[in-house]
Design an enzyme around this catalytic site. Structure first.
Site, short mmCIF file in Angstrom:
data_model
loop_
_atom_site.label_atom_id
_atom_site.label_comp_id
_atom_site.label_asym_id
_atom_site.label_seq_id
_atom_site.Cartn_x
_atom_site.Cartn_y
_atom_site.Cartn_z
N ASP A 104 0.82 -1.21 0.00
CA ASP A 104 0.00 0.00 0.00
C ASP A 104 0.86 1.27 0.00
OD1 ASP A 104 -2.55 1.34 0.23
OD2 ASP A 104 -1.97 1.83 2.29
N HIS B 212 4.56 4.98 -2.75
CA HIS B 212 4.91 6.32 -2.29
C HIS B 212 6.32 6.41 -1.70
CE1 HIS B 212 0.75 6.77 -2.98
NE2 HIS B 212 0.31 6.39 -1.81
C1 BG6 Z 1 -2.88 5.87 -0.12
C2 BG6 Z 1 -2.93 4.61 0.70
O1 BG6 Z 1 -2.27 5.63 -1.37
O2 BG6 Z 1 -2.14 6.84 0.58
C3 BG6 Z 1 -3.55 4.89 2.05
O3 BG6 Z 1 -3.68 3.64 0.01
C4 BG6 Z 1 -2.84 6.01 2.75
O4 BG6 Z 1 -3.57 3.73 2.85
C5 BG6 Z 1 -2.71 7.22 1.83
O5 BG6 Z 1 -3.58 6.36 3.89
C6 BG6 Z 1 -1.83 8.28 2.42
O6 BG6 Z 1 -1.87 9.41 1.63
P1 BG6 Z 1 -2.04 10.85 2.26
O7 BG6 Z 1 -1.91 11.78 1.11
O8 BG6 Z 1 -3.38 10.88 2.89
O9 BG6 Z 1 -0.94 10.96 3.25
#
Ligand code: BG6
Length: 494
Positions: free
Chosen positions: A235, A240
Site C-alpha cells: 500500500d 509512495h
Molecule cells: C494511499 C494509501 O495511497 O495513501 C492509504 O492507500 C494512505 O492507505 C494514503 O492512507 C496516504 O496518503 P495521504 O496523502 O493521505 O498521506
C-alpha cells in the site's frame, strides 16, 4: 495554451472521487486553471440526473473542499458537471458512452478517462474502452489515468502491462502516485538541484543514513477488504515511499522533462541491492496494531476492525532497510517505515549526517555532538530544516542544537492538494509526475522477495499498541547501535 477536454471520471460516486477528485477539480476552477469549455462527466452505476449529480458534488465540496462552497463559483463549476450512468462490466455501456461523447452536447473531443475503480478492473476497462473506439485519437487526444496499485506483485504488474499495451500507447497512460503531486515532495528536487551548496554533501562521504517515515493515526477504516489483501508494504512502500527514496537518491537529471526525470528515478530503483529471500528478516519488519489509545481515545486492534479475518497476518506497519549500490550511496542505509494507528500522523524525510572526523571540544564541557540532520517535513508540517550545533551563550563552552528553517510556504500561501496538480498535468499532457512502467516494475522487483517471504509466514505477526511508534524490535534493522528512529521534526523530542 492548454486545450479543453472532457474529463470522464469512472467511479465518480466512490471515496476517491468524493474526497479528492471533485474537490480538486473545484479548486482548479477556483484558481481559473480549467481550460474554458472543459467538461467533467462523472460516471457511476447510480441513476442520478444531472441535477442530482451536481447536488452530490456540492456535498463533496462542502465536506472536503477548502473553505466550503462559494455560490457564484459553484454555479460556474456546475456548468461543467454532467453525469453518465453506467456499469463498467457491461461492454454495451462503452458503446453508449462513445455516442454520448459525440451527441452534440459539445463535449470537447480530447478525453481523459480517470479510472477511480477497483485495481482488478483496470485491464478489462482498458479493453472495453479500446473496443468501443474510445481510445481512438482521430479527433483529439485520449488519455487514461490509472490509480495505484498497478498490479499486486511483480508478476501481476507485468500481466497488467502486457494487457493494457494492447489497447493504448505508453504516452496515453498516466499512472498516478499522488505523493508526487505533493508540494513538499516536489520541493525535494528543488532543494537538491536549485541550491548548489547541497550537492557536494549529498553522498556517502557525508551522509550517514536516510530515514523516510509515513505514519498515520487512522486505522483501516472502511477499506478492510482492500487493505487486508494488500498490507502496508504494497500500500505505501512499493509506491509512495520508494518514490520518495528515488527523489532523495537520484542523480541530477539532464532536464526537468518527464523522460529525463523518470530515467534517473528508474536508475536508482535498478541500483537498489536485491534482498535475498533468505535475508528478508534482516531487511524488513512487519507488525499489526493491537488495541491501544490513539490521540487520547481508545482504539480497536486490527483484528477487531470490521471485515478483518480473525487470523489475518496483514501488516499495518512495515519497515525496511534498503541500499542503493552506486558510487554516490554505496553503504548508506535507507530506512523506510510506515504504519497505521501510530502515535502521530506525519510524513517526513530525515537525513542524518556523519559525525565530524575529530572531536575538537573533547577537553571542554561539550558532550559528544549530535550529528547534523536535514529534515523535510511533507505533512502535516511542510518544512525544510537543518539542525546544527551552536555554542550556548555564556562563559562555558556548552553547546545546543538549533535549526535553520527554509520553509517554502508563507502563512498566507494556500496549501493545494496533490490531486489538483496531477489532474491539471493530465490535461496539460505533462507526465513528469506520473510513473513510467519501468519504474513500477523496478519497484515491484524490490519488494517482491519480502512479499514472497511474508506470504509463507502465516502463523505469526508482531504487534504494537495502537497509538505507539510501532514495535521496538524494528530496531533490529539498524546497521549501527547509534541509529534510532527519528520520530519528529523537533530536536527536543527525538
Ligand atoms: C494511499 C494509501 O495511497 O495513501 C492509504 O492507500 C494512505 O492507505 C494514503 O492512507 C496516504 O496518503 P495521504 O496523502 O493521505 O498521506
Amino acid at each position: 495554451m492548454t486545450e479543453a477536454c472532457t474529463y470522464v471520471i469512472f467511479g465518480a460516486a466512490g471515496d476517491l472521487s468524493r474526497q479528492k477528485l471533485m474537490p480538486a477539480l473545484y479548486h482548479l476552477e477556483e484558481a481559473g486553471r480549467l481550460p474554458k469549455d472543459t467538461i467533467i462527466l462523472g460516471s457511476a452505476r447510480r441513476s442520478w440526473s444531472r441535477e442530482e449529480w451536481q447536488q452530490e458534488v456540492r456535498g463533496m465540496i462542502e465536506e472536503r473542499g477548502r473553505g466550503g462552497v462559494d455560490e457564484a463559483l459553484f454555479k460556474r463549476f456546475c456548468e461543467r458537471l454532467y453525469f453518465f450512468e453506467g456499469d463498467l462490466t457491461d461492454p454495451e455501456m462503452y458503446v453508449r458512452l462513445e455516442k454520448r461523447l459525440h451527441n452534440g452536447e459539445n463535449f470537447p473531443p480530447n478525453v481523459a478517462f480517470y479510472l477511480s475503480i477497483r485495481p482488478a478492473e483496470f485491464g478489462v476497462v482498458s479493453q472495453n474502452l479500446s473496443e468501443a473506439g474510445l481510445l481512438n485519437e482521430e479527433h483529439g487526444w485520449r488519455r487514461v489515468v490509472i490509480e495505484k496499485p498497478f498490479g499486486y506483485d511483480l508478476q501481476s504488474a507485468r500481466a497488467l502491462q502486457t494487457r493494457i499495451t494492447r489497447y493504448m500507447r505508453e504516452d496515453q497512460v498516466f499512472r498516478i502516485d499522488h505523493y508526487l503531486g505533493k508540494g513538499t515532495v516536489q520541493n525535494v528536487l528543488v532543494f537538491r538541484f536549485a541550491n548548489v551548496m547541497m550537492e557536494p554533501l549529498w553522498n556517502r562521504n557525508y551522509i550517514d543514513h536516510v530515514q523516510i517515515t509515513h505514519s498515520e493515526t487512522i486505522g483501516v477504516g472502511g477499506r478492510a477488504s482492500y487493505y487486508d489483501g494488500s498490507g502496508a508494504l504494497r500500500d505505501m512502500v512499493q509506491s509512495h515511499l520508494l518514490q520518495l527514496l528515488t527523489l532523495v537518491a537520484m542523480e541530477p537529471p539532464v532536464s526537468m522533462e518527464a523522460e529525463a526525470l523518470r530515467d534517473e528515478k528508474v536508475k536508482v530503483l535498478r541500483s537498489m541491492r536485491p534482498i535475498p529471500q533468505n535475508a528478508v528478516n534482516a531487511h524488513a519488519f512487519r507488525a499489526q496494531y493491537a488495541p491501544g489509545v490513539v490521540e487520547g481515545k481508545k482504539a480497536l486492534g486490527y483484528l477487531q476492525e470490521e471485515g478483518i479475518p480473525q487470523d489475518s497476518v496483514a501488516e499495518t506497519y512495515a519497515a525496511a532497510k534498503f541500499y542503493v549500490d552506486n558510487w554516490r550511496w554505496r553503504g548508506v542505509p535507507f530506512y523506510v517505515r510506515t504504519g497505521k494507528r501510530m502515535a502521530r500522523g506525519q510524513s517526513m524525510i530525515s537525513i542524518c549526517f556523519r559525525h565530524p572526523p575529530q572531536q575538537f571540544f573533547r577537553a571542554s564541557q561539550v558532550q559528544r555532538p549530535t550529528p547534523n540532520w536535514i529534515l523535510m517535513g511533507i505533512q502535516p508540517t511542510e518544512c525544510l530544516r537543518m539542525e546544527m550545533t551552536v555554542k550556548e551563550p555564556g562563559l562555558e563552552m556548552n553547546t545546543r542544537l538549533t535549526s535553520l528553517d527554509a520553509s517554502f510556504r508563507n502563512e498566507d500561501e494556500v496549501v493545494t492538494d496533490a490531486y489538483e496538480d496531477l489532474l491539471l498535468d493530465v490535461i496539460k499532457g505533462d507526465r513528469s509526475l506520473f510513473l513510467r512502467y519501468d519504474e513500477v516494475e523496478a519497484a515491484w522487483a524490490i519488494v517482491d522477495p519480502i512479499l514472497r517471504q511474508w506470504s509463507t509466514e502465516r502463523d505469526y505477526i508482531a504487534t504494537y499498541p495502537a497509538g505507539s511508534w510501532g514495535p521496538i524490535e524494528s530496531r533490529r534493522l539498524f546497521d549501527k547501535a547509534t541509529h534510532h528512529w527519528r520520530h519528529t521534526l523537533n530536536p527536543e523530542e527525538v
